[in-house]
Design an enzyme around this catalytic site. Sequence first.
Site, PDB file in Angstrom:
ATOM      1  N   ASP A   1       0.966  -1.276   0.104  1.00 48.10           N
ATOM      2  CA  ASP A   1      -0.164  -0.024   0.029  1.00 48.10           C
ATOM      3  C   ASP A   1       0.974   1.399  -0.117  1.00 48.10           C
ATOM      4  O   ASP A   1       2.253   1.111   0.292  1.00 48.10           O
ATOM      5  CB  ASP A   1      -0.937  -0.030   1.039  1.00 48.10           C
ATOM      6  CG  ASP A   1      -0.325  -0.722   2.506  1.00 48.10           C
ATOM      7  OD1 ASP A   1       1.002  -0.666   2.535  1.00 48.10           O
ATOM      8  OD2 ASP A   1      -1.028  -1.025   3.298  1.00 48.10           O
TER       9      ASP A   1
ATOM     10  N   ASN B   1      -7.622  -3.343  14.117  1.00 51.88           N
ATOM     11  CA  ASN B   1      -8.719  -3.644  13.789  1.00 51.88           C
ATOM     12  C   ASN B   1      -8.863  -4.738  13.022  1.00 51.88           C
ATOM     13  O   ASN B   1     -10.142  -5.096  12.255  1.00 51.88           O
ATOM     14  CB  ASN B   1      -9.448  -2.497  12.964  1.00 51.88           C
ATOM     15  CG  ASN B   1      -8.776  -1.929  11.869  1.00 51.88           C
ATOM     16  OD1 ASN B   1      -7.682  -2.845  11.399  1.00 51.88           O
ATOM     17  ND2 ASN B   1      -9.130  -0.774  11.311  1.00 51.88           N
TER      18      ASN B   1
ATOM     19  N   GLU C   1      -9.720  -2.167   5.212  1.00 51.33           N
ATOM     20  CA  GLU C   1      -9.925  -1.970   6.370  1.00 51.33           C
ATOM     21  C   GLU C   1     -11.253  -2.912   6.542  1.00 51.33           C
ATOM     22  O   GLU C   1     -11.949  -3.665   5.764  1.00 51.33           O
ATOM     23  CB  GLU C   1     -10.455  -0.564   6.523  1.00 51.33           C
ATOM     24  CG  GLU C   1      -9.383   0.577   6.550  1.00 51.33           C
ATOM     25  CD  GLU C   1      -8.590   0.666   7.706  1.00 51.33           C
ATOM     26  OE1 GLU C   1      -8.443  -0.362   8.431  1.00 51.33           O
ATOM     27  OE2 GLU C   1      -8.132   1.656   8.011  1.00 51.33           O
TER      28      GLU C   1
HETATM   29  C1  F6R Z   1       1.379  -1.572   6.099  1.00 45.40           C
HETATM   30  C2  F6R Z   1       0.245  -2.432   6.077  1.00 45.40           C
HETATM   31  C3  F6R Z   1      -0.696  -2.623   7.328  1.00 45.40           C
HETATM   32  C4  F6R Z   1       0.258  -2.792   8.695  1.00 45.40           C
HETATM   33  C5  F6R Z   1      -0.693  -2.892  10.007  1.00 45.40           C
HETATM   34  C6  F6R Z   1       0.417  -3.053  11.011  1.00 45.40           C
HETATM   35  O1  F6R Z   1       2.133  -1.676   4.784  1.00 45.40           O
HETATM   36  O2  F6R Z   1      -0.066  -3.173   5.232  1.00 45.40           O
HETATM   37  O3  F6R Z   1      -1.699  -3.377   7.295  1.00 45.40           O
HETATM   38  O4  F6R Z   1       0.834  -4.190   8.337  1.00 45.40           O
HETATM   39  O5  F6R Z   1      -1.400  -1.660   9.977  1.00 45.40           O
HETATM   40  O6  F6R Z   1       0.876  -2.188  11.174  1.00 45.40           O
HETATM   41  P1  F6R Z   1       2.165  -1.952  12.384  1.00 45.40           P
HETATM   42  O7  F6R Z   1       3.136  -2.736  12.050  1.00 45.40           O
HETATM   43  O8  F6R Z   1       2.665  -0.619  12.268  1.00 45.40           O
HETATM   44  O9  F6R Z   1       1.504  -2.285  13.827  1.00 45.40           O
END
Ligand code: F6R
Length: 250
Positions: free
Chosen positions: A71, A140, A147
């Site tokens: 992303d 979440n 999401e």
């Molecule tokens: C980021 C992504 C998100 C993260 C998730 C966990 O490229 O794809 O799904 O893997 O938000 O983020 P952290 O590791 O910062 O807790």
Amino acid sequence: MSFVPQTVVLGDADAVADHAAAYIVDKLAAKPDLVLGLPTGETPRGIYARLVEACRTGKLSFARASSFNLDEYRGLPPGHPASYHAYMREMLFRHIDIEPARAHLPNGLAPDAGAEGRRYERLIEEAGGIGLMVLGIGGNGHIGFNEPGSPFDSRTRAVRLTEQTREANRRGFPASETVPEAAITMGIATILEAREILLVATGTAKADALADALKGPETPECPASVLRRHPAVTIVCDTAAAAGIELCAR
Ligand code: F6R
């Protein structure tokens, strides 16, 4: 059809990073032209540091590999320090021997997000599909920026970020700037097409999401629950993130 992901629970985040990095090193040794799917965020930092070190000491090469990040924020130029382009450059790409043209991220500045999503899907297809998809998980239950509520058949597209995700990601931005409200993310169907998936989770903030993903209903309300539909998922987590799984198992 539902599968039970293989789950490895380790003592702490360092042990998780050791294990996940070794896993990726082994996969790349077995298939030097591996196509990787890659996450950003806090969780993979330790993994990338270990991959950089393995490359520096000649134990690993990305020379024939390709990568596709999950992303990028909408509206952030690649030079913005909080962009995922900048994160990947600093954490991994500028320290390893990957061919820059084969290290892909969605273009957050694309004026037509629909066209950008199709372009990204085409690039993945032309590369032969993703061999190993590395994932983090949101508090979440999001995977990529899919999401809660994201359809299981979604492809790469523009999405709105929840307030919870924007709050969690605020740490990457200077106080004077707001976290973008939108992003471009690989879709859930795109992620599920990877031949193999490695999901990494650390810390208590991930315990509920991981428990829901593994033990709750398989529903778009917990996007990571879709991973039970994939036959080759490995989860590597620490005891803090596994707290909910252990509770559920009792
Ligand atoms: C980021 C992504 C998100 C993260 C998730 C966990 O490229 O794809 O799904 O893997 O938000 O983020 P952290 O590791 O910062 O807790």
